[in-house]
Scaffold this active site. Structure first.
Site: not given
Ligand code: F6P
Length: 531
Positions: A209, A215, A269-270, A355, A386, A498
């Site tokens: 965005k 990254e 974004g999310r 977030e 399990h 960051k």
């Protein structure tokens, strides 16, 4: 206009809920069934192809009424209205929150700053559709004239988790393209992915965005160099597209402006998988199925907007989580889908939920003195049985859980599906009942039961039901944020780390670690030393 600021703990209904909590907390869930023969009718909802059973919770009809009182007192209704109509409810960033507009009908009118945004959305969808068709039909070819066989989504957080979860969840509906996702700035992973690819048949989708995320840009630059080892600058436009709201930066990177798909500041974004960020979804399952996903979400939006609170699935889910979080002090919540396709679902929900609601400050800017946020985790059943189910059944901590199962398997393997689903039904029953009326050899074999669960029995995992499921959790998250009086749509909590990483990267170049505390300094020295 931003959302009202009302401290929930100062409302009358909160006091009533506290009193009611004292009355109900020691009643075993199983006994609640004996108290009310109509329990299941009150505490279950049939909606489209979902059946939501929330009867295995520590609640009764009084609790539901009190939830309703609280929602009235905090005026959830007006908050929902503001959310859907483009009010700037993300007030710290002065933005509207309109991921719901991305799946609204083309006939609707939704205004941001006085301008209808639906035409822009329709135009972006048309662009996604045409692009998807040109790739899938082979009209768009790579620099050597080959059909594109592989797509690589490069993005992180909301620019990765939503699309990758949906693509994985709907793999049975897939086109013949192979999809890959690179999010972490871990060079070993990137190399592993590139090792499987041929530059002439691969399309890279750079999703960011902001187009400033380190990254994503590092991965994108490395991929670009890898590509240019085999091709020329002129070939980039056939193999690189971008999704961003920062056109300038995307062009600076070398993306052809025609290959930039839009993102807007009113989509967080999310919550962005419904936008152009979902182009990898459209390419992976075809545009029509992408539309079905959106339509499933739209149906849930309508349910959330219009249903009374006592029959409103996301609202009830939010109230239950508030009930356990703030009254019972249960801090975590597990999500257990009985479908291997949904193996990344809880990972996706972690960002969407944590977030959004991992906030310590209320809407008036004061630090809260009550619990907010929810730790979400989970894994698919039966694998989870399990693994960590021991703690769910016999641990000293109580973990309320959502069980998500499907009436039909996708490809119709009845034998497996019956075994899978027999486990699904057995687990919620065991968690509720325990062994309370059975004679057990010792406490080691004792199951106390009384562990709350929600059950979702959905007809089939499809683009449409997945769309509804995701939207259901989005609205649960929104409602919890409203109840907790926090701002769910910013994420300042990710900034400090960051900033420090940028400083440390500079210090690694200069090899000067003197500004750091002794722990960090020693770690950096050890990392940098040649032995
Ligand atoms: O982690 C913080 C965050 O801003 C997320 O909210 C977002 O989804 C992610 O980084 C990626 O951001 P962008 O799409 O701008 O690269």
């Amino acid at each position: 206009m931003s959302l009202k600021s009302i401290n929930p703990t100062k409302t009358n209904s909160w006091i009533n809920l506290r009193n009611h909590f004292n009355d109900i907390k020691d009643i075993h869930i199983r006994e609640l069934f004996n108290e009310d023969t109509h329990r299941l009718e009150t505490l279950s909802i049939e909606w489209e192809d979902f059946y939501f059973d929330f009867s295995k919770n520590k609640i009764n009809s009084v609790t539901i009424n009190l939830f309703n009182d609280l929602l009235e007192e905090i005026d959830l209704k007006s908050s929902i209205k503001k959310y859907f109509t483009g009010e700037k409810i993300n007030s710290t960033e002065s933005r509207a929150v309109l991921h719901t507009a991305l799946r609204a009908s083309e006939n609707e009118k939704i205004l941001v700053d006085g301008k209808d945004i639906i035409p822009k959305i329709t135009k972006a969808k048309e662009k996604i559709k045409l692009f998807t068709e040109s790739i899938l039909t082979g009209n768009h070819t790579g620099f050597k004239g080959h059909k594109i066989t592989d797509i690589v989504n490069i993005g992180i957080g909301g620019s990765d988790l939503g699309p990758s979860m949906v693509v994985e969840s709907l793999s049975h509906y897939k086109t013949d393209l192979n999809s890959h996702f690179v999010s972490n700035v871990d060079g070993d992973h990137l190399n592993e992915v590139l090792g499987k690819l041929r530059p002439e048949t691969t399309l890279f989708i750079i999703v960011s965005k902001t187009f400033t995320t380190i990254e994503t840009l590092t991965n994108a630059n490395s991929v670009r160099s890898w590509f240019l080892n085999a091709a020329s600058e002129n070939d980039i436009s056939k193999h690189f597209i971008a999704v961003s709201s920062n056109i300038e930066k995307a062009v600076e990177f070398g993306i052809n402006p025609e290959n930039i798909f839009p993102m807007w500041d009113w989509v967080g974004g999310r919550f962005s998988l419904w936008s152009s960020v979902g182009i990898s979804i459209s390419l992976s399952i075809g545009y029509e199925k992408f539309e079905e996903l959106l339509l499933g979400a739209r149906k849930m939006d309508l349910h959330f907007k219009s249903n009374e609170f006592s029959k409103n699935i996301p609202v009830l889910m939010a109230c239950l989580s508030m009930w356990y979080n703030n009254f019972f002090n249960y801090q975590t919540h597990a999500v257990i889908p009985y479908s291997e396709n949904l193996k990344s679902f809880s990972k996706y929900l972690q960002q969407a939920s944590m977030e959004s609601n991992g906030k310590q400050t209320d809407r008036s800017g004061n630090l809260t003195n009550y619990e907010t946020g929810q730790i979400i985790w989970g894994q698919t059943g039966t694998n989870a049985q399990h693994s960590f189910f021991q703690l769910l059944h016999q641990g000293s901590k109580i973990i309320p859980s959502d069980f998500i199962g499907f009436k039909n398997s996708i490809k119709g393997n009845e034998v497996h599906h019956d075994i899978l689903m027999a486990n699904f039904f057995a687990q919620t029953k065991a968690l509720m009942n325990g062994t309370i009326n059975e004679k057990v050899e010792s406490n080691h074999r004792l199951f106390k039961g009384d562990r709350p669960t929600n059950t979702f029995l959905i007809n089939k995992l499809s683009p449409s039901s997945l769309g509804s499921l995701i939207a259901m959790y989005e609205h649960k998250i929104f409602t919890l944020g409203v109840i907790w009086n926090i701002l769910s749509f910013d994420q300042f909590g990710v900034e400090l780390g960051k900033k420090l990483a940028t400083n440390i990267l500079q210090d690694l170049t200069s090899q000067d670690f003197n500004s750091h505390d002794s722990s960090t300094k020693t770690l950096l020295n050890r990392y940098s030393s040649t032995d």
